[in-house]
Design an enzyme around this catalytic site. Sequence first.
Site, PDB file in Angstrom:
ATOM      1  N   HIS A  39       0.837  -1.196   0.000  1.00 18.59           N
ATOM      2  CA  HIS A  39       0.000   0.000   0.000  1.00 18.59           C
ATOM      3  C   HIS A  39       0.871   1.244   0.000  1.00 18.59           C
ATOM      4  CE1 HIS A  39       0.661  -1.217   4.200  1.00 18.59           C
ATOM      5  NE2 HIS A  39       0.515   0.050   4.554  1.00 18.59           N
ATOM      6  N   HIS A  47       0.825   5.325   1.035  1.00 15.58           N
ATOM      7  CA  HIS A  47       0.192   6.398   1.789  1.00 15.58           C
ATOM      8  C   HIS A  47       0.321   7.692   0.986  1.00 15.58           C
ATOM      9  CE1 HIS A  47       0.220   4.185   5.713  1.00 15.58           C
ATOM     10  NE2 HIS A  47       1.243   3.566   5.135  1.00 15.58           N
TER      11      HIS A  47
END
Length: 137
Positions: free
Chosen positions: A100, A102
């Site tokens: 992932h 950010h």
Amino acid sequence: MSGDCIFCKIVQGEIPCSKIYADKHVWDFLDINPFSSGHALVIPIGHYARLDECPDDVLLALVKTLKKVAIAVTKAVKTPAYNILSNNGRPAGQLIEHVHFHIIPRQAGDGVIKFSNPVRYPTAQLEELAQTIRKLL
Ligand SMILES: [Zn+2]
């Protein structure tokens, strides 16, 4: 998909999220533990633990989404500044083993992320390391 992965559960609708964007490769939503207002996460729909495990077409979709969402998020929270961050591996701070990114909007002097002092190499060691890395590409 991985059965015990929180991000896979979000993509499958088993866990609610504040969704911002999704397409056939990516899913984007607001972080529930934000470092700043507008802190968003961009993930692949497929379960890949780390960036280096992601197929190139998925990575391309992730980067295109990062650009699109970063523009919208920073307009929404009225700041031109942001960090893009991806932790890969536990020592790097990765808590959820589903790659992932950010998007962390920043304000001047907010102190959200602190960078440590840079490592200093002797010049010869720097070039030797670059040569080693080039051989591994
Ligand atoms: Zn997953």
